[in-house]
Structures are given as structure tokens and as C-alpha cells.
Design a protein around this motif. Structure first.
Motif, PDB file in Angstrom:
ATOM      1  N   LEU A   1      15.352 -11.562  -0.153  1.00  9.53           N
ATOM      2  CA  LEU A   1      15.692 -10.164  -0.342  1.00  9.53           C
ATOM      3  C   LEU A   1      14.895  -9.219   0.543  1.00  9.53           C
ATOM      4  O   LEU A   1      15.356  -8.146   0.899  1.00  9.53           O
ATOM      5  N   HIS A   2      13.687  -9.600   0.913  1.00  8.95           N
ATOM      6  CA  HIS A   2      12.837  -8.705   1.702  1.00  8.95           C
ATOM      7  C   HIS A   2      12.922  -8.991   3.191  1.00  8.95           C
ATOM      8  O   HIS A   2      12.180  -8.414   3.978  1.00  8.95           O
TER       9      HIS A   2
ATOM     10  N   THR B   1      16.627  -4.839  -3.649  1.00  6.82           N
ATOM     11  CA  THR B   1      15.430  -5.509  -3.139  1.00  6.82           C
ATOM     12  C   THR B   1      14.544  -6.057  -4.264  1.00  6.82           C
ATOM     13  O   THR B   1      13.641  -6.849  -4.003  1.00  6.82           O
TER      14      THR B   1
ATOM     15  N   GLN C   1      17.291 -13.667  -4.445  1.00  4.11           N
ATOM     16  CA  GLN C   1      15.910 -13.467  -4.893  1.00  4.11           C
ATOM     17  C   GLN C   1      15.223 -14.814  -5.113  1.00  4.11           C
ATOM     18  O   GLN C   1      14.059 -15.002  -4.715  1.00  4.11           O
TER      19      GLN C   1
END
Length: 269
Positions: free
Chosen positions: A133-134, A83, A128
Motif C-alpha cells: 500500500l505504501h 493507505t 495491505q
């Protein structure tokens, strides 16, 4: 004629360097093969604990373990947070720093272990950059495979231009015919078209396999292709069998190449 005025002319020194792509299942002996390479050995480790087989005592007294800080140095890039990925950029910075300082002039063999986890670090970097990623719903898209492959190809061209021998390992991806249940191909476990593009960069592509024998575990190097598996040797054509059991030094000696170690890190040059 002064040939130094020409660009892209292969030097005699670089022509003597060998690069290997070793792929296979978990625990078949890919990393162990490097115990008989030219030293000092530098390992950029993306597989957690992947270097352990290099330093653990074995049953063969003629194949002793390497010693950290003496003829082995490990750079650990395995602590990746998916992450908040950092390890690909850390590797790029480390590689640039080592090349600038002439570090690899003192190295016998460089090893990247493994290309599979390295490619995952690259894909983490691409996702990213795309700010995905989140997002728990985010998945890898085909549009991201191209940038990931470009990162990979650029990294490998740097690695393969180093003034030392090179070993790159990869895990194995098995594709099956779902209807027949038979294996169609075994290839290096990489992302998308990297499976076919990456092996083109290497002189030696060996699939590492193993079997349990009467006297214990045996590893074999497949040096010639078959219908299911990728493999190739350019230095051992007409000399190597399709499956070889020897060490790196033994195999190279059979084709007239003698590995020369460079001074250990704890010795004065």
C-alpha cells in the motif's frame, strides 16, 4: 422422522427469504428500490452517502421515506483510507458481533451498498497483507485476485445465510468493442472473475436502468437476460416482464409472496 438431525436441510422459513443482486449505473434507483422492502432495514454502507435516497422524501405518497432509528439503521463503512485500510476488518468484526447477539432475528431486510466499493475494501486488505500500500509503484496483480475473491465469497455466504431478506447493490461495468465502438457486456463492477462467480450466488439478479419520461425520472428493473446484460429471476419466471417498473412489494405480491415487517427498533417486542 426428525429432519433436524440432517445437516444442510433448507428450512421453510429460509426458503421464503429472497435475495437480490441489483446493479446499474450511478443514480438509476438501486438503493431506492429498498424503500419498499420488509422492515426494519439494515444498511451496511460502503458507498459514501449511499443511504440518502432511503430517507429523502419522494414524489410518491405511497412510498414514504424510511426513518433512521425507527425502521432503518445504517452502519457506515465508507470512510476508508486506502493507505491504511480498516473498513473490511471493521465490517467483519461488526458482522460477527451482530450475528452472535442474534441481531438479525429482528431485521426484515439486510442491504450491502455497494458490492463494488466493498470489493475495493477487500482488495485494499489484500494489498495491505502483501505490504504494497505504501509503494506508489504497486499495482494489483492477478495473483491477488484469487485471495480477494475468496474473501468476497466467504463474506457473501455469511450474508446470504442471514435470517432475513437480502439486497446487495453493485455499480455497472461496461465493456466495449474498441473497433466497433459497440457495447459487448454490462456486468456488476467487481474484480476479475468475481463478475461471473458472484451472480451465481443470487436468486434474483436485476439490472436497474432509467429513462427521463414526461412526468419525470423512471426506473426499470431488467429481470431477463439479453446479449449484453446479466439478469435473472427465479421467482418471477413466466410472470414478470423482461422490464418491470413496480416496487419490491408489488413484484413479490404478484408471485404470492407477502412481505411482513418486524417490530420497529423503537417499539417493544
Amino acid at each position: 422422522m426428525d429432519f433436524t438431525t440432517f445437516k444442510n436441510v433448507l428450512s421453510v422459513e429460509h426458503a421464503r427469504l429472497i435475495n437480490y443482486l441489483l446493479y446499474g449505473g450511478i443514480g438509476v434507483g438501486k438503493t431506492f428500490f429498498a424503500r419498499t422492502c420488509a422492515t426494519p432495514l439494515i444498511v451496511d454502507c460502503f458507498d459514501p452517502g449511499g443511504y440518502q435516497s432511503l430517507i429523502q422524501p419522494g414524489k410518491d405518497p405511497n412510498n414514504p421515506p424510511l426513518e433512521l432509528g425507527k425502521n432503518l439503521m445504517v452502519f457506515d463503512f465508507s470512510d476508508e483510507n486506502p493507505t491504511a485500510p480498516t473498513q473490511y476488518l471493521n465490517w467483519v468484526e461488526s458482522m460477527q458481533n451482530r450475528i452472535t447477539k442474534g441481531f438479525f432475528n429482528h431485521v426484515g431486510t439486510y442491504m450491502l451498498d455497494s458490492l463494488t466499493t466493498f470489493s475495493s475494501a477487500i482488495m485494499n486488505r489484500v494489498m495491505q497483507q502483501n505490504q504494497k500500500l505504501h509503494d506508489p509503484r504497486a499495482t494489483q496483480e492477478k495473483s491477488e485476485y484469487g485471495p480477494a475473491q475468496n474473501y468476497m465469497m466467504s463474506a457473501l455466504r455469511i450474508i446470504l445465510s442471514l435470517p432475513c431478506h437480502v439486497i446487495v447493490t453493485a455499480h455497472e461495468s461496461v465493456d466495449k468493442d474498441e473497433l466497433k465502438g459497440s457495447i459487448v457486456t454490462r456486468t456488476p463492477a467487481l474484480i476479475g472473475k468475481q463478475r461471473t462467480a458472484i451472480p451465481l450466488l443470487f436468486s434474483e439478479i436485476y439490472r436497474v436502468t432509467a429513462e427521463v419520461a414526461d412526468k419525470g425520472f423512471k426506473s426499470f428493473l431488467q429481470t431477463a437476460p439479453c446479449l449484453q446484460n446479466q439478469a435473472r429471476t427465479r421467482i418471477g419466471g413466466g410472470i414478470y416482464e423482461s422490464f418491470e417498473e413496480g416496487t419490491m412489494r408489488d413484484l413479490l405480491k404478484r408471485v404470492g409472496i407477502v412481505l411482513t415487517n418486524k417490530p420497529n427498533f423503537n417499539e417493544e417486542v
